[in-house]
Write a protein that holds these residues in place. Structure first.
Motif, short mmCIF file in Angstrom:
data_model
loop_
_atom_site.label_atom_id
_atom_site.label_comp_id
_atom_site.label_asym_id
_atom_site.label_seq_id
_atom_site.Cartn_x
_atom_site.Cartn_y
_atom_site.Cartn_z
N ASP A 252 -36.90 2.22 1.30
CA ASP A 252 -36.04 3.16 2.01
C ASP A 252 -34.87 3.62 1.13
N LEU A 253 -34.34 2.72 0.31
CA LEU A 253 -33.25 3.09 -0.59
C LEU A 253 -33.70 4.15 -1.59
N GLU B 158 -33.30 10.02 -2.99
CA GLU B 158 -33.94 11.31 -3.28
C GLU B 158 -33.64 12.36 -2.22
N SER B 159 -32.86 12.01 -1.20
CA SER B 159 -32.59 12.93 -0.10
C SER B 159 -31.25 13.64 -0.29
N GLU B 160 -31.05 14.67 0.52
CA GLU B 160 -29.80 15.42 0.51
C GLU B 160 -28.65 14.60 1.08
N THR B 161 -28.95 13.55 1.81
CA THR B 161 -27.94 12.71 2.44
C THR B 161 -27.24 11.79 1.46
N PHE B 162 -27.89 11.50 0.35
CA PHE B 162 -27.37 10.52 -0.61
C PHE B 162 -26.10 11.04 -1.28
N ILE B 163 -25.07 10.20 -1.29
CA ILE B 163 -23.81 10.50 -1.97
C ILE B 163 -23.57 9.36 -2.96
#
Length: 115
Positions: free
Chosen positions: A21-22, A27-32
């Motif tokens: 999941d990490l 790889e998602s737009e949510t990752f900061i």
């Protein structure tokens, strides 16, 4: 921007993010990258309908969070469609808790978006 309705925000779980999941989160737009997200915060949120009488629909939201529960409410990883019955939202949220514990939350949310 309106802030969320925290009066009707019910945290269901704060679960450590598994390795699979990490990777999907990164790889998602949510990752900061600046934030040390290590957990999923899964919650049921009330969405007040625009009418004279106060009436809510419900949705399940999933946020990446830190180990102490801090999260960015502006950037959820996943939000379900609004549901008329809170029991349906709680049931969906509970299934996401189970998937998160198995390191399969990102797959479950993808399937939910498709169906």
């Amino acid at each position: 921007m309106r802030t969320p309705n925290y009066h009707d925000f019910y945290q269901m779980a704060l679960i450590p993010i598994g390795n699979r999941d990490l990777t999907a989160l990164q790889e998602s737009e949510t990752f900061i990258p600046e934030y040390p997200f290590t957990h999923w915060l899964i919650a049921v949120e009330g969405v007040q309908l625009p009418q004279a009488k106060i009436y809510f629909h419900w949705k399940v939201s999933i946020y990446p969070a830190t180990s102490d529960g801090n999260f960015n409410w502006k950037v959820p990883y996943y939000c379900s469609e609004n549901m008329e019955v809170i029991d349906h939202a709680i049931s969906l949220g509970s299934s996401f808790v189970s998937f998160a514990k198995k390191d399969a939350l990102t797959e479950a949310t993808l399937l939910e978006k498709i169906s």
